[in-house]
Design a protein around this motif. Sequence first.
Motif, PDB file in Angstrom:
ATOM      1  N   VAL A   3       0.865  -1.187   0.000  1.00 13.92           N
ATOM      2  CA  VAL A   3       0.000   0.000   0.000  1.00 13.92           C
ATOM      3  C   VAL A   3       0.897   1.231   0.000  1.00 13.92           C
ATOM      4  O   VAL A   3       1.212   1.797   1.049  1.00 13.92           O
ATOM      5  N   ALA A   4       1.342   1.640  -1.184  1.00 15.95           N
ATOM      6  CA  ALA A   4       2.304   2.732  -1.281  1.00 15.95           C
ATOM      7  C   ALA A   4       1.661   4.106  -1.157  1.00 15.95           C
ATOM      8  O   ALA A   4       2.331   5.083  -0.848  1.00 15.95           O
ATOM      9  N   ASP A   5       0.366   4.187  -1.390  1.00 21.61           N
ATOM     10  CA  ASP A   5      -0.301   5.490  -1.375  1.00 21.61           C
ATOM     11  C   ASP A   5      -0.317   6.105   0.022  1.00 21.61           C
ATOM     12  O   ASP A   5      -0.488   5.417   1.015  1.00 21.61           O
ATOM     13  N   THR A   6      -0.153   7.416   0.075  1.00 20.64           N
ATOM     14  CA  THR A   6      -0.211   8.140   1.337  1.00 20.64           C
ATOM     15  C   THR A   6      -1.670   8.417   1.699  1.00 20.64           C
ATOM     16  O   THR A   6      -2.580   8.191   0.893  1.00 20.64           O
ATOM     17  N   GLN A  92     -20.930  -4.797   7.879  1.00 22.08           N
ATOM     18  CA  GLN A  92     -19.626  -4.220   8.210  1.00 22.08           C
ATOM     19  C   GLN A  92     -18.629  -4.509   7.086  1.00 22.08           C
ATOM     20  O   GLN A  92     -17.683  -5.269   7.221  1.00 22.08           O
ATOM     21  N   ARG A  93     -18.868  -3.836   5.979  1.00 24.55           N
ATOM     22  CA  ARG A  93     -18.069  -4.037   4.780  1.00 24.55           C
ATOM     23  C   ARG A  93     -17.094  -2.875   4.596  1.00 24.55           C
ATOM     24  O   ARG A  93     -17.392  -1.742   4.963  1.00 24.55           O
ATOM     25  N   CYS A  94     -15.961  -3.169   4.011  1.00 27.07           N
ATOM     26  CA  CYS A  94     -14.961  -2.129   3.795  1.00 27.07           C
ATOM     27  C   CYS A  94     -14.229  -2.381   2.482  1.00 27.07           C
ATOM     28  O   CYS A  94     -14.410  -3.426   1.840  1.00 27.07           O
ATOM     29  N   LEU A  95     -13.425  -1.427   2.092  1.00 24.57           N
ATOM     30  CA  LEU A  95     -12.500  -1.587   0.978  1.00 24.57           C
ATOM     31  C   LEU A  95     -11.092  -1.588   1.537  1.00 24.57           C
ATOM     32  O   LEU A  95     -10.780  -0.820   2.452  1.00 24.57           O
ATOM     33  N   VAL A  96     -10.258  -2.450   1.012  1.00 26.50           N
ATOM     34  CA  VAL A  96      -8.865  -2.547   1.450  1.00 26.50           C
ATOM     35  C   VAL A  96      -7.983  -1.999   0.333  1.00 26.50           C
ATOM     36  O   VAL A  96      -7.816  -2.653  -0.696  1.00 26.50           O
ATOM     37  N   PRO A  97      -7.453  -0.791   0.495  1.00 31.73           N
ATOM     38  CA  PRO A  97      -6.610  -0.215  -0.561  1.00 31.73           C
ATOM     39  C   PRO A  97      -5.306  -1.000  -0.693  1.00 31.73           C
ATOM     40  O   PRO A  97      -4.728  -1.437   0.299  1.00 31.73           O
ATOM     41  N   MET A  98      -4.870  -1.182  -1.903  1.00 30.77           N
ATOM     42  CA  MET A  98      -3.548  -1.757  -2.125  1.00 30.77           C
ATOM     43  C   MET A  98      -3.041  -1.334  -3.491  1.00 30.77           C
ATOM     44  O   MET A  98      -3.820  -1.051  -4.412  1.00 30.77           O
ATOM     45  N   PRO A 121      -4.030   2.413  -8.401  1.00 26.99           N
ATOM     46  CA  PRO A 121      -4.483   1.885  -7.105  1.00 26.99           C
ATOM     47  C   PRO A 121      -5.583   0.839  -7.273  1.00 26.99           C
ATOM     48  O   PRO A 121      -6.352   0.864  -8.244  1.00 26.99           O
ATOM     49  N   LEU A 122      -5.672  -0.054  -6.303  1.00 22.51           N
ATOM     50  CA  LEU A 122      -6.668  -1.114  -6.305  1.00 22.51           C
ATOM     51  C   LEU A 122      -7.477  -1.059  -5.018  1.00 22.51           C
ATOM     52  O   LEU A 122      -7.001  -0.579  -3.990  1.00 22.51           O
ATOM     53  N   ALA A 123      -8.697  -1.569  -5.080  1.00 21.15           N
ATOM     54  CA  ALA A 123      -9.565  -1.617  -3.896  1.00 21.15           C
ATOM     55  C   ALA A 123     -10.131  -3.023  -3.775  1.00 21.15           C
ATOM     56  O   ALA A 123     -10.915  -3.457  -4.622  1.00 21.15           O
ATOM     57  N   VAL A 165     -12.696  -4.426  -6.443  1.00 17.40           N
ATOM     58  CA  VAL A 165     -13.988  -3.777  -6.667  1.00 17.40           C
ATOM     59  C   VAL A 165     -13.801  -2.528  -7.523  1.00 17.40           C
ATOM     60  O   VAL A 165     -12.975  -1.671  -7.209  1.00 17.40           O
ATOM     61  N   GLN A 166     -14.583  -2.426  -8.580  1.00 12.27           N
ATOM     62  CA  GLN A 166     -14.552  -1.247  -9.433  1.00 12.27           C
ATOM     63  C   GLN A 166     -15.296  -0.088  -8.759  1.00 12.27           C
ATOM     64  O   GLN A 166     -16.196  -0.301  -7.946  1.00 12.27           O
ATOM     65  N   PRO A 167     -14.932   1.156  -9.103  1.00 13.47           N
ATOM     66  CA  PRO A 167     -15.538   2.321  -8.435  1.00 13.47           C
ATOM     67  C   PRO A 167     -17.056   2.376  -8.486  1.00 13.47           C
ATOM     68  O   PRO A 167     -17.683   2.887  -7.549  1.00 13.47           O
ATOM     69  N   ASP A 168     -17.688   1.857  -9.560  1.00 12.94           N
ATOM     70  CA  ASP A 168     -19.146   1.957  -9.639  1.00 12.94           C
ATOM     71  C   ASP A 168     -19.864   1.075  -8.624  1.00 12.94           C
ATOM     72  O   ASP A 168     -21.079   1.197  -8.437  1.00 12.94           O
ATOM     73  N   LEU A 169     -19.114   0.204  -7.935  1.00 19.14           N
ATOM     74  CA  LEU A 169     -19.713  -0.649  -6.906  1.00 19.14           C
ATOM     75  C   LEU A 169     -19.329  -0.212  -5.495  1.00 19.14           C
ATOM     76  O   LEU A 169     -19.872  -0.721  -4.512  1.00 19.14           O
ATOM     77  N   TRP A 170     -18.418   0.741  -5.373  1.00 18.87           N
ATOM     78  CA  TRP A 170     -17.950   1.162  -4.058  1.00 18.87           C
ATOM     79  C   TRP A 170     -19.086   1.600  -3.152  1.00 18.87           C
ATOM     80  O   TRP A 170     -19.146   1.227  -1.981  1.00 18.87           O
TER      81      TRP A 170
END
Length: 227
Positions: A3-6, A92-98, A121-123, A165-170
């Motif tokens: 997860v390199a993003d700040t 209790q769902r989330c997105l895991v950035p990587m 970036p990926l989610a 997960v693609q952005p349209d489903l976030w």
Amino acid sequence: MHVADTIDDLMGFFDAEPGTAYDWAGVFSVAPSDPAPVVRERLVEDEVHREVDYARWGLRPAWAKDSGPRPINARLETVASSGMFRSAFSSQRCLVPMTGYYEWETTPSGKQPHYIHADGPLAAAGLYAARKDEATGEWTLTYTVITREARDASGEVHDRMPVFVQPDLWGDWLSPAKIDDRETMTARLADSSAEVAKTMRAHRVDRKVNSTQKVDPADPTLVLPIA
């Protein structure tokens, strides 16, 4: 996981507020039990807030015993009905950035790591649990990553991959509202991740990534290709 993003990158990419992960600076290796950012939505005074919060990798529901399992992955095929995950899947769902993730190939000379990634970036779809520490009174979050059969470049190395997960489903995935039609959501996740998988590629990386005890998580050479 990488997860390199700040925190600023994550806030911009996910259109989220800084929660407890306000000081996240990015790392090149996240191992089980490590804290890492997750994106979640929750109701605060009837308003939905999307936040980037710290959570430890390895789900530990509030009802689980201290000595119980802390799964780092949940299978898409059973996640909606499994006793360990169905409550979190419901609400209790989330997105895991990587930025990418590692898989290992067994070779005669030992385990060879591969780095699987896309152009940006990926989610990944995740589930989280909140647990109150009885000694300190503080709340901690833990999470697990949902996986499916490999449809991306990791298929040459490993038979599973994260459900991206693609952005349209976030919005629908992060919504704190309960999911009534679990089969439909599971199918949407499968379709979305199959599309993301088409953009993924892999390369071999240095074996120093194998030692989570000794590796420097801030070392950018962990993801560089080797011959």
